[in-house]
Design a protein around this motif. Sequence first.
Motif, PDB file in Angstrom:
ATOM      1  N   ARG A  53      13.346  -0.926   0.475  1.00 48.55           N
ATOM      2  CA  ARG A  53      11.962  -0.537   0.232  1.00 48.55           C
ATOM      3  C   ARG A  53      11.884   0.985   0.063  1.00 48.55           C
ATOM      4  NH1 ARG A  53       7.113  -0.344   3.717  1.00 48.55           N
ATOM      5  NH2 ARG A  53       6.941   1.620   2.626  1.00 48.55           N
TER       6      ARG A  53
ATOM      7  N   LYS B 246       1.922   6.259  -3.142  1.00 53.95           N
ATOM      8  CA  LYS B 246       1.514   5.953  -1.776  1.00 53.95           C
ATOM      9  C   LYS B 246       0.001   5.951  -1.600  1.00 53.95           C
ATOM     10  CE  LYS B 246       3.751   5.261   1.071  1.00 53.95           C
ATOM     11  NZ  LYS B 246       4.311   3.938   1.428  1.00 53.95           N
TER      12      LYS B 246
ATOM     13  N   GLN C 262       5.143  -4.737  -4.474  1.00 52.66           N
ATOM     14  CA  GLN C 262       4.397  -4.780  -3.210  1.00 52.66           C
ATOM     15  C   GLN C 262       2.937  -4.458  -3.493  1.00 52.66           C
ATOM     16  OE1 GLN C 262       6.176  -2.642   0.072  1.00 52.66           O
ATOM     17  NE2 GLN C 262       4.194  -1.998   0.867  1.00 52.66           N
TER      18      GLN C 262
ATOM     19  N   GLY D 185      -0.203  -3.370  -1.396  1.00 53.82           N
ATOM     20  CA  GLY D 185      -0.495  -2.852  -0.061  1.00 53.82           C
ATOM     21  C   GLY D 185      -1.788  -3.417   0.495  1.00 53.82           C
ATOM     22  N   SER D 186      -1.894  -3.235   1.784  1.00 50.72           N
ATOM     23  CA  SER D 186      -3.065  -3.692   2.524  1.00 50.72           C
ATOM     24  C   SER D 186      -4.385  -3.278   1.878  1.00 50.72           C
ATOM     25  CB  SER D 186      -2.995  -3.010   3.889  1.00 50.72           C
ATOM     26  OG  SER D 186      -3.106  -3.937   4.872  1.00 50.72           O
ATOM     27  N   ARG D 187      -4.414  -2.025   1.437  1.00 53.12           N
ATOM     28  CA  ARG D 187      -5.662  -1.487   0.871  1.00 53.12           C
ATOM     29  C   ARG D 187      -6.009  -2.103  -0.476  1.00 53.12           C
ATOM     30  NH1 ARG D 187      -2.776   1.386   3.805  1.00 53.12           N
ATOM     31  NH2 ARG D 187      -3.557   2.776   5.406  1.00 53.12           N
TER      32      ARG D 187
ATOM     33  N   LYS E 240       0.498  -7.782   1.062  1.00 53.37           N
ATOM     34  CA  LYS E 240       0.235  -7.430   2.458  1.00 53.37           C
ATOM     35  C   LYS E 240      -1.199  -7.817   2.828  1.00 53.37           C
ATOM     36  CE  LYS E 240       3.041  -4.200   4.210  1.00 53.37           C
ATOM     37  NZ  LYS E 240       3.380  -2.809   4.624  1.00 53.37           N
TER      38      LYS E 240
ATOM     39  N   ARG F 156       0.931  -7.360   8.512  1.00 53.62           N
ATOM     40  CA  ARG F 156       1.300  -5.973   8.850  1.00 53.62           C
ATOM     41  C   ARG F 156       0.386  -5.379   9.914  1.00 53.62           C
ATOM     42  NH1 ARG F 156      -2.749  -2.834   8.421  1.00 53.62           N
ATOM     43  NH2 ARG F 156      -1.760  -1.069   7.370  1.00 53.62           N
TER      44      ARG F 156
ATOM     45  N   HIS G 242       4.226  -0.977  10.413  1.00 52.41           N
ATOM     46  CA  HIS G 242       2.815  -0.611  10.219  1.00 52.41           C
ATOM     47  C   HIS G 242       1.912  -1.236  11.275  1.00 52.41           C
ATOM     48  CE1 HIS G 242       4.503   0.690   6.411  1.00 52.41           C
ATOM     49  NE2 HIS G 242       3.521   1.570   6.416  1.00 52.41           N
TER      50      HIS G 242
HETATM   51  C1  PEP Z   1       3.675   0.682   3.302  1.00 56.64           C
HETATM   52  O1  PEP Z   1       4.310  -0.381   3.310  1.00 56.64           O
HETATM   53  O2  PEP Z   1       4.210   1.801   3.261  1.00 56.64           O
HETATM   54  C2  PEP Z   1       2.205   0.633   3.423  1.00 56.64           C
HETATM   55  C3  PEP Z   1       1.431   1.603   2.944  1.00 56.64           C
HETATM   56  O3  PEP Z   1       1.779  -0.452   4.081  1.00 56.64           O
HETATM   57  P1  PEP Z   1       0.305  -1.080   4.244  1.00 56.64           P
HETATM   58  O4  PEP Z   1      -0.182  -1.341   2.867  1.00 56.64           O
HETATM   59  O5  PEP Z   1       0.583  -2.305   5.036  1.00 56.64           O
HETATM   60  O6  PEP Z   1      -0.517  -0.065   4.999  1.00 56.64           O
END
Ligand code: PEP
Length: 271
Positions: free
Chosen positions: A62, A67, A118, A120-122, A143, A173, A208
């Motif tokens: 990963r 970000k 991936q 992400g959560s957001r 996520k 997560r 996380h």
């Molecule tokens: C990550 O995996 O670096 C991340 C930002 O995770 P999450 O979306 O779960 O906050």
Amino acid sequence: MTKIIPLSSKKKLQLKTKIKVNNVEIGGDKLIIIAGPCSVESREQILDIAEYVKGKGAAILRGGAFKPRTSPYSFRGLGRVALEYLLEAKKRTGLSVITEIMSIHELEYMYDYVDIFQVGSRNMYNYDLLEVLGAQKKPVLLKRGLSATVEEFLMAAEYVLLKGNSNVILCERGIRTFETSTRNTLDINCIPVLKEKTHLPIFVDPSHAAGNKHYVLPLALAAIAAGADGIMVEVHNNPGKALSDGEQSLDYKMYERLVFEISKTFKNITI
Ligand code: PEP
Ligand code: MN
């Protein structure tokens, strides 16, 4: 009106979904470990970490290029050049690569660099993004949203599945609760709940969830005991200097201990 049975439901498909990513099978008999830094910070950093985790239990590398940071003033990733470094790390180690996609506009560009996208959560509620990822074939690790219920989580997966991509991996997560002693609260409950409801593979990201490297090992063990198909952990060659999530990143010694403890605790599980 007839009741719709979601594509993610076990009522639709009894057999567990197995996802082949190069030489790795997700959702199969082996426990899959995804390891690497929160963010790709330099060519040297990602190559060093990739070489290190390779052969030490990690099946997938990963590393974030783009970000999603809570504050726009924080380090937001190296962007496209990070994808070049990830690709080089992949070529050198043979590890498949997962990285986060934040926008539909990056799909075309990112496509050839990644093995797993991936979300992400957001972005769990970013239905445009989910549908675009559903219309292509590479696996998607989704996520759970910061405060999403299991039902909302499964419905987000449905957006991908409905467009034709059946390769969806769910990743718990940690969720937001009233508890402040950890970054999030790992919802262990959701593992048996999801296993009952869906045929999709289930991963857990204890990094996380905890927000603290010292809690990653016990939470990972708990997740595996509860039936997770794999874990995703943040590993850094110098966590104290990390540009993002250093406090929850394992150093090399801690990562090795994690893999050792998993093998010791779960003798019937192969990594
Ligand atoms: C990550 O995996 O670096 C991340 C930002 O995770 P999450 O979306 O779960 O906050
Ligand atoms: Mn992170």
